[in-house]
Design a protein around this motif. Structure first.
Motif, PDB file in Angstrom:
ATOM      1  N   TYR A 116      10.172 127.301 109.017  1.00  0.00           N
ATOM      2  CA  TYR A 116      10.569 126.779 107.702  1.00  0.00           C
ATOM      3  C   TYR A 116      10.592 127.918 106.684  1.00  0.00           C
ATOM      4  O   TYR A 116       9.554 128.397 106.237  1.00  0.00           O
ATOM      5  CB  TYR A 116       9.590 125.696 107.264  1.00  0.00           C
ATOM      6  CG  TYR A 116       9.949 125.000 105.970  1.00  0.00           C
ATOM      7  CD1 TYR A 116      11.062 124.161 105.894  1.00  0.00           C
ATOM      8  CD2 TYR A 116       9.165 125.150 104.832  1.00  0.00           C
ATOM      9  CE1 TYR A 116      11.373 123.496 104.723  1.00  0.00           C
ATOM     10  CE2 TYR A 116       9.466 124.490 103.656  1.00  0.00           C
ATOM     11  CZ  TYR A 116      10.570 123.666 103.604  1.00  0.00           C
ATOM     12  OH  TYR A 116      10.873 123.006 102.433  1.00  0.00           O
ATOM     13  N   ILE A 117      11.786 128.352 106.338  1.00  0.00           N
ATOM     14  CA  ILE A 117      11.972 129.460 105.400  1.00  0.00           C
ATOM     15  C   ILE A 117      13.003 129.049 104.358  1.00  0.00           C
ATOM     16  O   ILE A 117      14.117 128.630 104.700  1.00  0.00           O
ATOM     17  CB  ILE A 117      12.442 130.744 106.124  1.00  0.00           C
ATOM     18  CG1 ILE A 117      11.367 131.214 107.117  1.00  0.00           C
ATOM     19  CG2 ILE A 117      12.754 131.856 105.124  1.00  0.00           C
ATOM     20  CD1 ILE A 117      11.785 132.407 107.957  1.00  0.00           C
ATOM     21  N   GLU A 118      12.619 129.136 103.089  1.00  0.00           N
ATOM     22  CA  GLU A 118      13.508 128.809 101.974  1.00  0.00           C
ATOM     23  C   GLU A 118      14.150 127.431 102.162  1.00  0.00           C
ATOM     24  O   GLU A 118      15.366 127.251 102.039  1.00  0.00           O
ATOM     25  CB  GLU A 118      14.559 129.898 101.772  1.00  0.00           C
ATOM     26  CG  GLU A 118      13.932 131.230 101.369  1.00  0.00           C
ATOM     27  CD  GLU A 118      14.958 132.331 101.138  1.00  0.00           C
ATOM     28  OE1 GLU A 118      16.159 132.112 101.445  1.00  0.00           O
ATOM     29  OE2 GLU A 118      14.554 133.404 100.668  1.00  0.00           O
ATOM     30  N   HIS A 119      13.303 126.454 102.515  1.00  0.00           N
ATOM     31  CA  HIS A 119      13.668 125.036 102.565  1.00  0.00           C
ATOM     32  C   HIS A 119      14.614 124.663 103.707  1.00  0.00           C
ATOM     33  O   HIS A 119      15.274 123.623 103.650  1.00  0.00           O
ATOM     34  CB  HIS A 119      14.269 124.582 101.228  1.00  0.00           C
ATOM     35  CG  HIS A 119      13.367 124.843 100.061  1.00  0.00           C
ATOM     36  ND1 HIS A 119      13.839 125.008  98.778  1.00  0.00           N
ATOM     37  CD2 HIS A 119      12.008 124.984  99.977  1.00  0.00           C
ATOM     38  CE1 HIS A 119      12.829 125.233  97.964  1.00  0.00           C
ATOM     39  NE2 HIS A 119      11.711 125.229  98.666  1.00  0.00           N
ATOM     40  N   PRO A 151       4.540 126.115 106.357  1.00  0.00           N
ATOM     41  CA  PRO A 151       3.415 126.678 105.598  1.00  0.00           C
ATOM     42  C   PRO A 151       2.201 125.760 105.641  1.00  0.00           C
ATOM     43  O   PRO A 151       2.327 124.537 105.700  1.00  0.00           O
ATOM     44  CB  PRO A 151       3.962 126.774 104.154  1.00  0.00           C
ATOM     45  CG  PRO A 151       5.424 126.570 104.260  1.00  0.00           C
ATOM     46  CD  PRO A 151       5.679 125.774 105.492  1.00  0.00           C
ATOM     47  N   ASP A 209      10.614 119.200  93.425  1.00  0.00           N
ATOM     48  CA  ASP A 209       9.914 120.448  93.089  1.00  0.00           C
ATOM     49  C   ASP A 209       8.800 120.247  92.069  1.00  0.00           C
ATOM     50  O   ASP A 209       8.135 121.217  91.688  1.00  0.00           O
ATOM     51  CB  ASP A 209      10.899 121.495  92.569  1.00  0.00           C
ATOM     52  CG  ASP A 209      11.609 121.057  91.289  1.00  0.00           C
ATOM     53  OD1 ASP A 209      11.717 119.839  91.054  1.00  0.00           O
ATOM     54  OD2 ASP A 209      12.063 121.937  90.537  1.00  0.00           O
ATOM     55  N   GLU A 241      12.232 118.909 105.710  1.00  0.00           N
ATOM     56  CA  GLU A 241      12.408 120.103 104.873  1.00  0.00           C
ATOM     57  C   GLU A 241      12.394 119.784 103.379  1.00  0.00           C
ATOM     58  O   GLU A 241      12.058 120.640 102.555  1.00  0.00           O
ATOM     59  CB  GLU A 241      13.642 120.891 105.222  1.00  0.00           C
ATOM     60  CG  GLU A 241      14.834 120.460 105.829  1.00  0.00           C
ATOM     61  CD  GLU A 241      14.980 119.790 107.123  1.00  0.00           C
ATOM     62  OE1 GLU A 241      16.005 120.121 107.767  1.00  0.00           O
ATOM     63  OE2 GLU A 241      14.183 118.930 107.482  1.00  0.00           O
ATOM     64  N   PRO A 283       7.634 120.924 100.477  1.00  0.00           N
ATOM     65  CA  PRO A 283       7.159 121.581  99.254  1.00  0.00           C
ATOM     66  C   PRO A 283       6.068 120.812  98.514  1.00  0.00           C
ATOM     67  O   PRO A 283       5.246 121.421  97.818  1.00  0.00           O
ATOM     68  CB  PRO A 283       8.425 121.698  98.400  1.00  0.00           C
ATOM     69  CG  PRO A 283       9.533 121.767  99.393  1.00  0.00           C
ATOM     70  CD  PRO A 283       9.115 120.839 100.490  1.00  0.00           C
ATOM     71  N   SER A 325       2.913 122.225  99.903  1.00  0.00           N
ATOM     72  CA  SER A 325       2.766 123.671 100.088  1.00  0.00           C
ATOM     73  C   SER A 325       3.223 124.452  98.852  1.00  0.00           C
ATOM     74  O   SER A 325       2.403 124.937  98.064  1.00  0.00           O
ATOM     75  CB  SER A 325       3.541 124.120 101.335  1.00  0.00           C
ATOM     76  OG  SER A 325       4.905 123.693 101.278  1.00  0.00           O
ATOM     77  N   GLU A 326       4.508 124.553  98.673  1.00  0.00           N
ATOM     78  CA  GLU A 326       5.040 125.363  97.573  1.00  0.00           C
ATOM     79  C   GLU A 326       4.623 124.855  96.201  1.00  0.00           C
ATOM     80  O   GLU A 326       4.195 125.640  95.334  1.00  0.00           O
ATOM     81  CB  GLU A 326       6.566 125.401  97.670  1.00  0.00           C
ATOM     82  CG  GLU A 326       7.242 126.205  96.574  1.00  0.00           C
ATOM     83  CD  GLU A 326       8.741 126.247  96.729  1.00  0.00           C
ATOM     84  OE1 GLU A 326       9.429 126.542  95.727  1.00  0.00           O
ATOM     85  OE2 GLU A 326       9.254 126.006  97.844  1.00  0.00           O
ATOM     86  N   TYR A 337       1.232 131.283  94.417  1.00  0.00           N
ATOM     87  CA  TYR A 337       2.451 131.317  95.211  1.00  0.00           C
ATOM     88  C   TYR A 337       2.813 132.725  95.666  1.00  0.00           C
ATOM     89  O   TYR A 337       3.572 132.896  96.618  1.00  0.00           O
ATOM     90  CB  TYR A 337       3.614 130.697  94.437  1.00  0.00           C
ATOM     91  CG  TYR A 337       4.869 130.514  95.273  1.00  0.00           C
ATOM     92  CD1 TYR A 337       4.870 129.633  96.358  1.00  0.00           C
ATOM     93  CD2 TYR A 337       6.032 131.214  94.997  1.00  0.00           C
ATOM     94  CE1 TYR A 337       6.001 129.464  97.137  1.00  0.00           C
ATOM     95  CE2 TYR A 337       7.168 131.052  95.773  1.00  0.00           C
ATOM     96  CZ  TYR A 337       7.149 130.175  96.848  1.00  0.00           C
ATOM     97  OH  TYR A 337       8.263 130.015  97.628  1.00  0.00           O
ATOM     98  N   SER A 352       4.407 129.362 101.187  1.00  0.00           N
ATOM     99  CA  SER A 352       5.675 129.493 101.901  1.00  0.00           C
ATOM    100  C   SER A 352       5.520 130.543 102.995  1.00  0.00           C
ATOM    101  O   SER A 352       4.542 131.293 103.018  1.00  0.00           O
ATOM    102  CB  SER A 352       6.812 129.883 100.950  1.00  0.00           C
ATOM    103  OG  SER A 352       6.634 131.201 100.461  1.00  0.00           O
TER     104      SER A 352
END
Length: 381
Positions: free
Chosen positions: A11-14, A53, A266, A329, A333, A336-337, A346, A351
Motif C-alpha cells: 500500500y503506497i500512496e493510496h 502501514p 482524509d 485502500e 488512512p 494510519s495516515e 507523519y 505510510s
C-alpha cells in the motif's frame, strides 16, 4: 542484518503495488519487485497478503486488564503487546481526568516504560482527556475533578512528561480555555474539543484558535439542531479531524457513512477508546475511578452511560469496510495516515515510504491480521 518483504501487494500512496520492501536499521526502503536480495538476509514471503502501514490509536484507556490511570510501566508493556497483535503499532495512552497526584504518577510510569526494552507497539506519548471538561457532558469523567482553565498546571504536566503529552481533549465552553489553545499548541500539544455542550460560535472560536480535532465525534457532546448547530455543527462544517469509534454501538453504520461523506476520508480518525476490558470476557472493570459493567462487549457505567469500548483497531477496520462498502485502500488512512498527521508524526509513521519507521501490518485475503512488524521486527502473536 537486513530483512526483505517480498511478493506482497504494498500500500503506497493510496493504492496497492507490487514492490519489495527492504528493512534496514528499523527503516523502510522501497524497491522494485524484482530487486535482488542480499546474501544472508531474512526474507518474509508475503505472497497472497497485503502490506499496509501499522495502525495508530490516539485514544485508548487500556486493554487486557490494564487501566491506563493505574498502569505501571510493566502494565503499559502488556497493552503494547496486545495492541501489536491487533495491528496497532503505535498508540497514545489516554489518561482520564484524575487527581493531580495520580496524573503525575501516570506520567512517571509512562517515562519508566520509555526506558524499558519492549517487544510490542510503540507508546508514542500521552493523551490527556481532561481535566478541563464540561460537567454537563462529562461522560465517565469524575465531576469533582473537572477544572477551569489552568495553564500553569498543564505546563507542569508537560514539563514532568518531558514534552510527551501529545494530545489533549478540552471543552471550549470551560472558562478561559479558548484563549489558552495557542499556548497549549506552543507546548507541543494537539488540541481536540469534546465532552462539550459548546454553542456553534464558541466552538468555532476554539477551532480558529487552533483546535484540530473533535473527540469521539457524536458522543458526549451537544448534537446538531437546525437552529443551534452547536459543537457538532462546527466540527462537521470545519476542516478539523473527527475521531470515530466504529464498534457499531457508539455510532450507527449510517452515522459513520454520513461522517465520512461530510468530512471526507482524509479527516476521520478511527479510534478505539478502549478500556481495560478489551481482549477480555464480559464482567466488572474499572475506568479511572469508575466502575464499569461490560455485557455483550458493551461497556457502561452503573447508570447506563456508555464508558469507552472493548474495540480493537483490526475489528474497527473490518467494521468500516462492512459499514461503508468502500475499498480497503480508501479506508486505511483512517487508521494510519490521518492519526499520524493529527499528532504530528507523519514524517516517521502512517505510510509506507522510504526512510519511514518499519511499522507494517500484513493482511490476509479476508483482511484479518496475518503478521505485524514494529520497527522492522516481526511480532510474536
Amino acid at each position: 542484518m537486513s530483512r526483505y518483504i517480498v511478493n506482497g501487494e504494498v500500500y503506497i500512496e493510496h493504492r496497492f503495488l507490487k514492490k519489495t520492501i527492504k528493512i534496514e536499521d528499523g527503516k523502510l526502503i522501497i524497491l522494485p519487485p524484482d530487486a535482488p536480495i542480499e546474501d544472508g538476509a531474512e526474507v518474509y514471503n508475503a505472497a497472497g497478503k497485503k502490506v499496509v502501514p501499522g495502525f495508530i490509536d490516539v485514544h485508548t484507556h487500556g486493554a487486557v486488564g490494564v487501566d491506563v490511570n493505574a498502569a505501571t510501566a510493566e502494565d503499559y508493556e502488556k497493552i503494547c503487546r496486545f495492541a501489536a497483535g491487533n495491528g496497532t503499532t503505535s498508540w497514545l495512552c489516554s489518561v482520564l481526568t484524575d487527581t493531580k497526584e495520580q496524573t503525575e504518577w501516570c506520567i512517571d510510569e509512562y517515562k519508566k516504560h520509555q526506558k524499558m526494552e519492549h517487544k510490542g507497539a510503540n507508546l508514542l506519548g500521552i493523551h490527556l482527556e481532561g481535566p478541563f471538561l464540561s460537567s454537563e457532558y462529562k461522560g465517565a469523567m469524575p465531576e469533582h475533578l473537572l477544572q477551569k482553565a489552568n495553564m500553569p498546571l498543564l505546563k507542569e504536566y508537560q514539563d514532568r512528561a518531558e514534552g510527551n503529552i501529545r494530545y489533549i481533549t478540552i471543552s471550549p465552553e470551560v472558562e478561559g480555555l479558548i484563549d489558552d489553545i495557542p499556548a497549549m499548541k506552543e507546548l507541543g500539544i494537539t488540541v481536540a474539543i469534546g465532552h462539550s455542550g459548546a454553542d456553534y460560535d464558541t466552538s468555532w472560536k476554539a477551532i480558529n484558535n487552533g483546535a484540530e480535532c473533535c473527540t469521539h465525534t457524536f458522543n458526549a457532546m451537544k448534537l446538531l439542531h437546525q437552529h443551534f448547530p452547536a459543537i457538532m455543527g462546527a466540527a462537521l462544517e470545519s476542516d478539523i479531524y473527527c475521531e470515530a469509534i466504529c464498534d457499531g454501538r457508539h455510532l450507527h453504520p449510517g452515522t459513520v457513512r454520513l461522517l465520512l461523506k461530510v468530512k471526507g476520508l482524509d479527516k476521520v480518525v478511527a479510534i478505539t477508546d478502549s478500556i481495560m476490558a478489551a481482549g477480555l470476557p464480559d464482567g466488572r472493570y474499572k475506568l479511572g475511578v469508575n466502575d464499569v459493567i461490560v455485557e455483550d462487549g458493551d461497556a457502561k457505567l452503573e447508570n447506563g452511560v456508555r464508558a469507552g469500548s472493548t474495540l480493537t483497531q483490526n475489528v474497527a477496520l473490518k467494521n468500516l469496510l462492512a459499514f461503508t462498502g468502500k475499498r480497503l485502500e480508501e479506508i486505511l488512512p483512517l487508521l494510519s495516515e490521518n492519526p499520524a498527521r493529527l499528532i504530528k508524526v507523519y514524517d516517521k509513521k502512517g505510510s509506507i515510504a522510504d526512510g519511514k519507521d518499519a511499522d507494517i501490518v500484513l493482511l490476509d485475503a479476508e483482511n484479518d491480521i496475518a503478521d505485524v512488524f514494529v520497527g522492522g521486527n516481526l511480532i510474536e502473536r
